[in-house]
Design a protein around this motif. Structure first.
Motif, PDB file in Angstrom:
ATOM      1  N   MET A  82     -15.552 -44.552   3.522  1.00  0.00           N
ATOM      2  CA  MET A  82     -16.538 -45.403   2.945  1.00  0.00           C
ATOM      3  C   MET A  82     -15.875 -46.706   3.191  1.00  0.00           C
ATOM      4  O   MET A  82     -16.504 -47.946   3.159  1.00  0.00           O
ATOM      5  CB  MET A  82     -16.783 -45.053   1.490  1.00  0.00           C
ATOM      6  CG  MET A  82     -17.688 -43.846   1.400  1.00  0.00           C
ATOM      7  SD  MET A  82     -19.295 -44.092   2.305  1.00  0.00           S
ATOM      8  CE  MET A  82     -19.917 -42.460   2.464  1.00  0.00           C
ATOM      9  N   PHE A  87     -18.706 -49.741   2.409  1.00  0.00           N
ATOM     10  CA  PHE A  87     -19.386 -49.477   1.118  1.00  0.00           C
ATOM     11  C   PHE A  87     -18.651 -49.455   0.006  1.00  0.00           C
ATOM     12  O   PHE A  87     -18.860 -49.311  -1.115  1.00  0.00           O
ATOM     13  CB  PHE A  87     -20.297 -48.056   1.316  1.00  0.00           C
ATOM     14  CG  PHE A  87     -21.211 -48.128   2.395  1.00  0.00           C
ATOM     15  CD1 PHE A  87     -22.157 -49.157   2.428  1.00  0.00           C
ATOM     16  CD2 PHE A  87     -21.185 -47.142   3.229  1.00  0.00           C
ATOM     17  CE1 PHE A  87     -22.866 -49.014   3.537  1.00  0.00           C
ATOM     18  CE2 PHE A  87     -22.112 -47.239   4.297  1.00  0.00           C
ATOM     19  CZ  PHE A  87     -23.155 -48.041   4.487  1.00  0.00           C
ATOM     20  N   GLU A  88     -17.117 -49.251   0.272  1.00  0.00           N
ATOM     21  CA  GLU A  88     -16.208 -49.604  -0.837  1.00  0.00           C
ATOM     22  C   GLU A  88     -15.176 -50.432  -0.431  1.00  0.00           C
ATOM     23  O   GLU A  88     -15.302 -50.714   0.661  1.00  0.00           O
ATOM     24  CB  GLU A  88     -15.551 -48.226  -1.087  1.00  0.00           C
ATOM     25  CG  GLU A  88     -16.537 -46.963  -1.299  1.00  0.00           C
ATOM     26  CD  GLU A  88     -16.879 -46.845  -2.951  1.00  0.00           C
ATOM     27  OE1 GLU A  88     -16.427 -47.892  -3.399  1.00  0.00           O
ATOM     28  OE2 GLU A  88     -17.833 -46.226  -3.301  1.00  0.00           O
ATOM     29  N   PRO A 106     -19.301 -57.812   5.428  1.00  0.00           N
ATOM     30  CA  PRO A 106     -20.428 -56.924   4.847  1.00  0.00           C
ATOM     31  C   PRO A 106     -20.602 -55.721   5.754  1.00  0.00           C
ATOM     32  O   PRO A 106     -20.634 -56.077   7.042  1.00  0.00           O
ATOM     33  CB  PRO A 106     -21.432 -57.622   4.657  1.00  0.00           C
ATOM     34  CG  PRO A 106     -21.340 -58.800   5.534  1.00  0.00           C
ATOM     35  CD  PRO A 106     -19.861 -59.034   5.604  1.00  0.00           C
ATOM     36  N   PRO A 107     -21.153 -54.561   5.482  1.00  0.00           N
ATOM     37  CA  PRO A 107     -21.450 -53.612   6.321  1.00  0.00           C
ATOM     38  C   PRO A 107     -22.331 -53.604   7.471  1.00  0.00           C
ATOM     39  O   PRO A 107     -22.118 -53.136   8.341  1.00  0.00           O
ATOM     40  CB  PRO A 107     -22.056 -52.308   5.225  1.00  0.00           C
ATOM     41  CG  PRO A 107     -21.892 -52.968   3.764  1.00  0.00           C
ATOM     42  CD  PRO A 107     -21.259 -54.371   3.877  1.00  0.00           C
ATOM     43  N   HIS A 108     -23.060 -54.538   7.126  1.00  0.00           N
ATOM     44  CA  HIS A 108     -24.266 -54.896   8.378  1.00  0.00           C
ATOM     45  C   HIS A 108     -23.782 -55.550   9.387  1.00  0.00           C
ATOM     46  O   HIS A 108     -24.277 -55.589  10.348  1.00  0.00           O
ATOM     47  CB  HIS A 108     -25.556 -55.438   7.633  1.00  0.00           C
ATOM     48  CG  HIS A 108     -25.488 -56.452   7.383  1.00  0.00           C
ATOM     49  ND1 HIS A 108     -24.903 -57.010   6.122  1.00  0.00           N
ATOM     50  CD2 HIS A 108     -25.710 -57.958   8.135  1.00  0.00           C
ATOM     51  CE1 HIS A 108     -25.249 -58.173   5.846  1.00  0.00           C
ATOM     52  NE2 HIS A 108     -25.351 -58.872   6.801  1.00  0.00           N
ATOM     53  N   ILE A 112     -20.603 -50.655  13.116  1.00  0.00           N
ATOM     54  CA  ILE A 112     -19.909 -49.317  12.939  1.00  0.00           C
ATOM     55  C   ILE A 112     -21.132 -48.433  12.619  1.00  0.00           C
ATOM     56  O   ILE A 112     -22.082 -48.612  11.833  1.00  0.00           O
ATOM     57  CB  ILE A 112     -19.004 -49.128  11.795  1.00  0.00           C
ATOM     58  CG1 ILE A 112     -18.019 -50.084  11.967  1.00  0.00           C
ATOM     59  CG2 ILE A 112     -18.652 -47.762  11.621  1.00  0.00           C
ATOM     60  CD1 ILE A 112     -17.108 -50.120  10.722  1.00  0.00           C
ATOM     61  N   MET A 114     -22.846 -44.869  11.731  1.00  0.00           N
ATOM     62  CA  MET A 114     -22.490 -43.925  10.627  1.00  0.00           C
ATOM     63  C   MET A 114     -23.406 -42.854  10.718  1.00  0.00           C
ATOM     64  O   MET A 114     -24.629 -42.876  10.855  1.00  0.00           O
ATOM     65  CB  MET A 114     -22.360 -44.399   9.364  1.00  0.00           C
ATOM     66  CG  MET A 114     -21.806 -43.596   8.599  1.00  0.00           C
ATOM     67  SD  MET A 114     -20.833 -44.363   7.168  1.00  0.00           S
ATOM     68  CE  MET A 114     -20.429 -43.171   6.181  1.00  0.00           C
ATOM     69  N   PHE A 116     -24.598 -39.713   8.105  1.00  0.00           N
ATOM     70  CA  PHE A 116     -24.304 -39.200   7.124  1.00  0.00           C
ATOM     71  C   PHE A 116     -24.276 -37.844   6.861  1.00  0.00           C
ATOM     72  O   PHE A 116     -24.910 -36.997   7.696  1.00  0.00           O
ATOM     73  CB  PHE A 116     -25.332 -39.895   6.095  1.00  0.00           C
ATOM     74  CG  PHE A 116     -25.061 -41.287   6.027  1.00  0.00           C
ATOM     75  CD1 PHE A 116     -24.316 -42.035   4.819  1.00  0.00           C
ATOM     76  CD2 PHE A 116     -25.425 -42.224   6.794  1.00  0.00           C
ATOM     77  CE1 PHE A 116     -24.160 -42.889   4.687  1.00  0.00           C
ATOM     78  CE2 PHE A 116     -25.145 -43.771   6.656  1.00  0.00           C
ATOM     79  CZ  PHE A 116     -24.248 -44.109   5.706  1.00  0.00           C
TER      80      PHE A 116
END
Lengths: 394, 442
Positions: A82, A87-88, A106-108, A112, A114, A116
């Motif tokens: 994460m 996300f973390e 930031p994640p976006h 990457i 992913m 889930f």
């Protein structure tokens, strides 16, 4: 980034196998230092400010590598994933992707892909729209989007399902779609969080094979999280065994299985016999261990320094022998009383009483004319010294 | 028809015994399947299903009877009342007969006045002249006393020519409008209440025309009700959506506390909540005092926030908020956070992830909440009555007024029926646009 990524699916798929293998090997050798493709540099993570979930993680993953984070639940492996996905946030330390620190990205914008655990396919969109989503948010034109979606669906043999809704698909089909969606925008790195956990055994094994094949074909870097050691052993280039917030051992599957570095890894990967004892004599790595009942056995010292130290000797069940002609000459043997023999088709699995433990297991092949053991029978068992590894006691 | 194969059919047949009325038909393969004791399978299946259905029906029977007696029948009667009022036609048979024989626009002749005099005498005798007057009063306000006083005079005796005699008693009997009103009331079934509810009436020529401007009130009230209900629905959405999201995402302990805060007003009496708003919003109230104390407004510039539309909007939004929050919350709780994470990892900004992924999944809850709030708001009565003043009155207040003050139940019924029709049309539109099966109440 978009321009660079476009068409990679094509070109990579067309690349020759040999080329890829050499690429991967060079990548793997480059991971020794801290200049890998993905680098965790002294990363720590705490949720409550009192306990560390991830304690000083240092990990370098090479480009094109398939790395698995394996460990029991609560060992910190998912937290690491994460943090990599964004996300973390890491409480301390730096995470680098392709040389760039990404702690603040930031994640976006990490690019990457992913997959889930529950697939997380958007239920209000069709399969095609699900796949098109990452391309739309990148501002790609309609024609190009269509082409890529079709290509990605064909890649996972789901071309006929473009207009279906996720709810109309079986678990395995959803899995493939989730995989295609994570790959459709040509990410540099793909993260998978126990993606096969919800599938039945047969399908899981089939998907393991497919994911592995896709990885080889596309040459992408994969970080895979699982608690299933069989899955980890089959798929990975290297496995990082997590426990208690630390990497216990980072090695190739065969190394991990055959040469575990500590008793946690030995116990966690595969079936394992553990005998408690003390070091009687130490000659380089050759150790003589006195067991609790006074019997002597040969072992290889792994993280043992002194004579007299207490140790846990680990032996794989399939490396235990009971026929003297298969043991090295002069090897020490121990007395064993057969408690139970289970017929498993290809092998026999005998549970025995050895040196005070009741669950010493030996596996032997069901060959023509194999000796049939029966409960209550007393035999002597032994092994090659390199198969018995004297580890630190837990 | 392929006969469905039910593994329990054979067992059920044994338990149920012999004899069934269902038709036995061969299945798709042309083979007649039978149960273990030789009965046609289809018949056995129908029998077993019928038993289950009968039991289910018996279970819901009490509720069905209750709903029928206390809900469907009274509402049916009420709706009938909106189109039927025999107050004039029953008590004035001879005048009604004259209207039947003479076309609209015919000048009332001696025969008409004679019929009127005879009917008035009979009505005065039977003490029903008040009912007649009330009925005509609905059409033409201020005419009830005309009927009662004329009734008294006619009862004392009247000589022909009736026209002159009646005109002598009250010259208003020559009024053309009065005769139009009587003609409109001369049949028990009438559309005049519906016309009146839409600010329209029938003129002497029988054409639908608007009532004078100073008497036009209902259309404006319908419009206001619709507009305020939409506005309140929108406000509850804007205020409730973040709260519902917080409720769904906070850790259990804190979300429970927040839930109690949401539900607490829900549990207190409607009157208490409404009067609390009066305390807060009136000119010498808490909010105005605070604003003056802060120096934001002067002593002279105290805001008028209650006994007008603003008061209605504020109080109703507050009261209806839980009806928006609860369905939204129940839907949001089921949305797995990994959807938004997935969207983010696929390259969507948090706004795009919300707009494209999260929000569409809350639509079933939003639809249910919006429909609930809107329908409740359209029929809301007590809050506008208490805090609405004159500009904050809704159509329901007008219905209540006709029910309790003017006692014009036909008018109240017509207004209520129009309101019901409006809601049903909106419900239908919702079904067409969103789909009613997309509704999630909890």
């Amino acid at each position: 980034m978009r321009c660079k990524a476009s068409g990679r699916l094509h070109s990579l798929a067309a690349r020759s196998r040999d080329q890829e293998t050499t690429d991967r090997e060079t990548a793997l050798t480059a991971t020794a230092g801290t200049n890998g493709f993905v680098v965790f540099d002294h990363v720590q993570k705490s949720y409550d400010g009192q306990t560390l979930v991830v304690k000083d993680l240092n990990l370098s993953i090479g480009k094109g590598e398939f790395l698995t984070m394996l460990g029991p639940s609560g060992s910190g492996k998912t937290t690491c994933l994460m943090m990599l996905a964004g996300f973390e946030t890491a409480t301390h330390g730096e995470i680098r992707l392709d040389g760039q620190p990404i702690n603040q990205v930031p994640p976006h914008r990490r690019g990457i892909g992913m997959v889930f655990q529950n697939y997380a396919l958007f239920p209000h969109m069709t399969v095609g729209e699900n796949l098109s989503f990452p391309l739309e948010v990148r501002g790609m034109g309609r024609a190009e989007r269509e082409a890529r979606v079709v290509r990605a669906l064909d890649m996972v043999q789901m071309g006929a399902f473009k207009t279906r809704r996720p709810a109309q698909l079986s678990g395995g089909q959803q899995q493939r779609i989730a995989l295609a969606r994570a790959l459709v925008f040509d990410p540099k790195l793909v993260l998978m969080d126990e993606p096969l956990g919800a599938l039945d055994k047969q399908l899981r094994e089939h998907m393991q094979f497919e994911i592995k094949a896709l990885h080889e074909r596309l040459g992408i870097t994969v970080v895979y999280v699982t608690h299933d050691q069989g899955e980890a052993l089959t798929m990975s280039d290297r496995i990082a065994v997590f426990n208690d917030g630390r990497i216990q051992q980072l090695a190739t599957p065969s190394e991990l299985y055959e040469a575990p570095e500590n008793s946690f890894v030995a116990g966690f990967i595969g079936e394992n016999n553990a005998l408690h004892g003390t070091i009687e004599r130490l000659d380089g790595v050759a150790a003589l261990v006195r067991l609790g009942n006074g019997e002597l056995i040969d072992a290889t010292a792994v993280n043992i320094r002194d004579v007299g130290q207490s140790t846990l000797v680990s032996i794989r069940p399939e490396r235990v022998e009971f026929k003297p002609e298969l043991m090295p000459s002069g090897a020490h043997t121990v007395e064993a009383e057969v408690a139970e023999v289970i017929y498993m088709g290809d092998i026999f699995r005998a549970r025995m009483r050895v040196a005070g433990t009741n669950d010493f297991v030996m596996k032997y092949r069901n060959t023509l004319g194999q000796v049939r053991l029966s409960p209550g029978q007393k035999i002597r068992v032994g092994w090659h010294p390199q198969d018995a590894r004297a580890l630190d006691p837990v | 028809m392929a006969t469905p194969l039910d593994p329990h059919a054979a067992i059920v047949t044994h338990a149920a015994g012999q004899g069934a009325a269902a038709e036995a038909r061969p299945n798709a393969q042309g083979v007649l399947l039978t149960t273990a004791d030789g009965q046609p399978l289809a018949r056995a299946l129908t029998r077993s299903r019928r038993r289950a259905r009968r039991q289910a029906f018996l279970l819901v029977l009490p509720l069905l009877a209750f709903v029928l007696i206390t809900f469907v029948v009274p509402i049916g009667q009420m709706l009938q009342r909106s189109a039927k009022n025999p107050g004039f036609s029953d008590n004035m048979p001879q005048v009604s007969a004259w209207f039947d024989e003479n076309p609209r626009g015919a000048v009332p002749d001696e025969a008409a006045f004679a019929a009127l005099a005879a009917d008035m005498a009979a009505a005065a005798e039977a003490r029903t002249v008040g009912i007649v007057g009330t009925r005509i009063n609905y059409e033409l306000p201020g005419t009830r006393s005309l009927f009662t006083s004329t009734g008294r005079k006619v009862a004392r005796g009247i000589e022909p020519p009736h026209r002159e005699a009646l005109l002598e008693m009250d010259p208003r009997w020559a009024d053309e409008e009065l005769w139009t009103a009587m003609r409109n009331a001369s049949t028990p079934y009438t559309s005049s209440f519906y016309l009146a509810a839409l600010d329209r009436t029938r003129d002497s020529a029988g054409d639908v025309a608007r009532v004078p401007e100073n008497r036009q009130v209902y259309v404006m009230l319908f419009q206001r009700t619709l507009w305020l209900s939409l506005l309140i629905t929108g406000l509850t959405f804007v205020l409730g959506f973040p709260v519902a999201h917080l409720l769904a995402t906070l850790p259990m302990r804190r979300s429970n506390l927040l839930m109690i805060l949401v539900l607490l007003p829900f549990w207190t009496s409607l009157l208490v909540r409404t009067t609390a708003w009066i305390v807060l919003l009136q000119q010498q109230g808490v909010v105005n005092d605070a604003l003056v104390w802060l120096g934001l407004i002067g002593e002279q510039g105290r805001l008028q926030m209650i006994y007008n539309q603003t008061g209605t909007i504020i109080a109703m939004t507050h009261i209806l908020l839980p009806f928006m929050i609860l369905p939204l919350y129940s839907v949001m709780r089921t949305i797995n956070p990994s959807y938004v994470r997935a969207a983010r990892s696929l390259g969507a900004t948090s706004w795009t992830a919300f707009r494209r992924i999260y929000f569409p999944q809350t639509l079933p809850g939003l639809g249910a909440g919006a429909l609930l709030v809107f329908i409740l708001a359209v029929g809301y009565y007590i809050t506008p009555a208490l805090v609405g003043g004159s500009s904050g009155q809704l159509i329901s207040n007008m219905i209540a007024m006709h029910m309790t003050e003017t006692l014009n139940w036909s008018m109240a019924a017509a207004l209520a029926a129009l309101l019901l029709a409006g809601v049903l049309i909106l419900y239908w539109l919702y079904d067409r646009l969103v789909g009613i099966d997309n509704l999630k109440l909890g």
